[in-house]
Design an enzyme around this catalytic site. Structure first.
Site, short mmCIF file in Angstrom:
data_model
loop_
_atom_site.label_atom_id
_atom_site.label_comp_id
_atom_site.label_asym_id
_atom_site.label_seq_id
_atom_site.Cartn_x
_atom_site.Cartn_y
_atom_site.Cartn_z
N CYS A 58 -36.63 -24.24 37.87
CA CYS A 58 -37.95 -24.33 37.26
C CYS A 58 -38.64 -25.59 37.80
CB CYS A 58 -37.80 -24.43 35.74
SG CYS A 58 -36.80 -25.87 35.29
N HIS B 89 -33.60 -33.96 30.50
CA HIS B 89 -33.52 -33.61 29.07
C HIS B 89 -34.22 -34.60 28.16
CE1 HIS B 89 -29.88 -32.33 31.30
NE2 HIS B 89 -30.22 -31.18 30.81
N GLU C 204 -31.05 -32.95 24.93
CA GLU C 204 -32.47 -32.82 24.55
C GLU C 204 -32.61 -32.99 23.03
OE1 GLU C 204 -34.55 -29.45 26.23
OE2 GLU C 204 -36.01 -29.49 24.61
N ASN D 233 -29.51 -22.94 29.32
CA ASN D 233 -30.40 -21.83 29.67
C ASN D 233 -29.65 -20.73 30.41
OD1 ASN D 233 -31.10 -21.90 32.69
ND2 ASN D 233 -31.32 -24.05 32.12
FE1 SF4 Z 1 -37.14 -26.51 33.20
FE2 SF4 Z 1 -36.10 -27.53 30.96
FE3 SF4 Z 1 -38.47 -28.33 31.85
FE4 SF4 Z 1 -38.21 -25.86 30.88
S1 SF4 Z 1 -37.97 -27.80 29.76
S2 SF4 Z 1 -39.35 -26.47 32.72
S3 SF4 Z 1 -36.15 -25.37 31.57
S4 SF4 Z 1 -36.49 -28.64 32.86
#
Ligand code: SF4
Length: 300
Positions: free
Chosen positions: A12, A82, A133, A225
């Site tokens: 991502c 995170h 996180e 994830n």
């Molecule tokens: Fe990627 Fe995590 Fe950011 Fe979503 S919150 S864009 S999964 S790094």
């Protein structure tokens, strides 16, 4: 055998950004000790690549970010995608460390939301216990209450002006179930889910698959994830799923009985690892040749 590549999948924007920050830090500071507080993203191959570049990666399943920081005495400390709590920031500053913050902007947005709400009320934060996180968000204020399972609702006392929000990488189905339970107990609560767009569209791509026998997820078992993608596959009615880290773990006998295999990967999985897996499966589907590579490709 038919092999389907699920789209979208893989890195991502938050992970791409974090890896870019790490590489830039290495290039610009050849003679400075660099420590990383936890895994930059939850993928062993990426972490090993960081170690090979000389970074000291501090990771321990039972230590918080705040505790891990005890081991850093000098140089640069990198905060991972995170995010971290204010206490970690203050401790790093107090030690005179140079801070490089690779927190994903989406996680930062959740921090901002929670911080603003804590000035006027309580926050029910739906997230995973011991996840970095969640540690960062819960460190914002004593008014943040972690809801990791329905049992956590019992321990929350009377709340003032509650807000319900979520970790960015949760299964949208699990989150919806916990949000519904929270709303039952606190019907007046404001709901502001924070599952990020990257997570949502990767999960939706699986929910939209048709008549698949097996979902293969390429990802690290520690990646929330990636594990969620397997769970979403089950919820989508896909009868079988396999989570593996790379092509070296492929075993022919695990795939022989399936007609239609969908392949996806976690947002922290390097695309080169997924391509190797797809090459092996496609070569078998098209040519009946099962050839697993002897080495993994370079990650950086
Ligand atoms: Fe990627 Fe995590 Fe950011 Fe979503 S919150 S864009 S999964 S790094």
């Amino acid at each position: 055998m038919e092999i389907i590549r699920v789209i979208p999948q893989g890195y991502c924007q938050g992970v791409v950004r974090a890896i870019h920050i790490v590489k830039k830090t290495i290039d610009e500071n050849p003679n400075v000790p660099i420590a990383m507080l936890g895994m930059i993203v939850h993928n062993r191959a990426v972490v090993n690549a960081c170690r090979q570049c000389g970074i000291s990666v501090l990771d321990h399943p039972h230590k918080t970010r705040l505790q891990l920081l005890d081991a850093v005495q000098e140089g640069i400390v990198i905060f991972t995608a995170h995010g971290v709590s204010d206490a970690v920031y203050e401790k790093a500053r107090g030690k005179g460390l140079q801070i490089v913050d690779a927190t994903c902007p989406d996680v930062r947005r959740t921090h901002d939301l929670v911080r603003a709400h804590c000035r006027k009320g309580d926050v029910l934060y739906i997230g995973k216990r011991f996840h970095p996180e969640a540690e960062g968000i819960c460190g914002i204020s004593g008014r943040v209450h972690l809801i990791a399972d329905p049992g956590d609702l019992e321990t929350c006392g009377p709340l003032q002006n509650p807000l319900i929000t979520t970790q960015t990488t949760l299964s949208q189905l699990d989150a919806a179930a916990l949000i519904a339970l929270c709303r039952k107990k606190w019907p007046e609560a404001i709901v502001a889910p924070e599952i990020c767009r990257a997570t949502t569209i990767r999960q939706n791509a699986i929910l939209n698959l048709q008549a698949v026998d097996l979902l293969l997820v390429v990802g690290d078992p520690r990646s929330n994830n990636s594990r969620q993608l397997c769970e979403i596959g089950k919820a989508a009615g896909i009868p079988n799923n396999i989570l593996l880290e790379n092509a070296l773990q492929l075993r022919k006998e695990d795939f022989l009985s399936y007609e239609k295999i969908a392949v996806t990967s976690g947002s922290s999985t390097p695309p080169v690892l997924t391509e190797q897996v797809l090459d092996v499966l496609r070569n078998y589907a098209e040519n009946r040749i099962w050839r697993v590579p002897e080495h993994l490709p370079s990650i950086f």
